[in-house]
Enzyme design. Structure first.
Site, mmCIF file in Angstrom:
data_model
loop_
_atom_site.group_PDB
_atom_site.id
_atom_site.type_symbol
_atom_site.label_atom_id
_atom_site.label_comp_id
_atom_site.label_asym_id
_atom_site.label_seq_id
_atom_site.Cartn_x
_atom_site.Cartn_y
_atom_site.Cartn_z
ATOM 1 N N GLU A 65 0.820 -1.209 0.000
ATOM 2 C CA GLU A 65 0.000 0.000 0.000
ATOM 3 C C GLU A 65 0.859 1.266 0.000
ATOM 4 O OE1 GLU A 65 -3.814 2.073 2.191
ATOM 5 O OE2 GLU A 65 -3.192 0.070 2.812
ATOM 6 N N HIS A 96 -0.602 -14.200 -1.272
ATOM 7 C CA HIS A 96 0.716 -14.520 -0.735
ATOM 8 C C HIS A 96 1.073 -15.916 -1.251
ATOM 9 C CE1 HIS A 96 0.241 -11.017 1.767
ATOM 10 N NE2 HIS A 96 -0.809 -11.532 2.373
ATOM 11 N N HIS A 113 -3.993 1.480 -14.655
ATOM 12 C CA HIS A 113 -5.003 2.407 -15.173
ATOM 13 C C HIS A 113 -4.877 3.709 -14.397
ATOM 14 C CE1 HIS A 113 -8.792 4.150 -16.475
ATOM 15 N NE2 HIS A 113 -9.058 4.378 -15.200
#
Length: 150
Positions: A65, A96, A113
């Site tokens: 993230e 994972h 995108h």
């Protein structure tokens, strides 16, 4: 262009002070000339392991993230005035595929995108031998800050 790229990497590494990114020892190390790929690294230490001695999946998600939202931040900054928007991750998922106990993790984020409001980012997490640890995908939303009238 090389100086511009290094300046952006330095800014990202400076932004992380007193944040979770800093606590996780994540360091941004590469940005492509097209500004569509960002790589960071994170050392694995005992604080990032789950009780069985393997890397905690949550640590992997923090790395994914952090890098995935940062690549969106870079791309929004080049098109909009600084500080008039926020970038938030609204969805993240991971598969994972390999466990790891020690070493250095690398995260390679690539924008798949790039819309005005949403960015879709693929993040591959791999070890020093380029073995894939996790495949992650991230959806970021770009929100314009509201102007406050005096």
């Amino acid at each position: 262009m090389k100086n511009k790229i290094q300046k952006i990497l330095n800014e990202l590494n400076d932004l992380k002070q007193i944040t979770l990114i800093n606590m996780m020892q994540i360091q941004f190390i590469f940005l492509s000339n097209k500004l569509d790929t960002l790589i960071a690294k994170m050392p694995i230490n005992s604080n990032l392991l789950q009780p069985f001695g393997y890397l905690h999946g949550g640590a992997t998600m923090i790395l994914a993230e952090s890098v995935g939202s940062s690549i969106s931040l870079i791309n929004v900054k080049k098109n909009k005035k600084e500080n008039d928007f926020n970038v938030f991750s609204i969805e993240i998922s991971a598969n994972h595929v390999r466990s790891i106990r020690k070493g250095i993790l690398f995260a390679k984020a690539k924008i798949c995108h790039k819309g005005n409001t949403l960015h879709f980012v693929q993040v591959n997490i791999y070890d020093e031998k380029k073995n894939i640890i996790s495949f992650c995908k991230l959806t970021n939303i770009i929100i314009i800050k509201k102007q406050i009238c005096p």
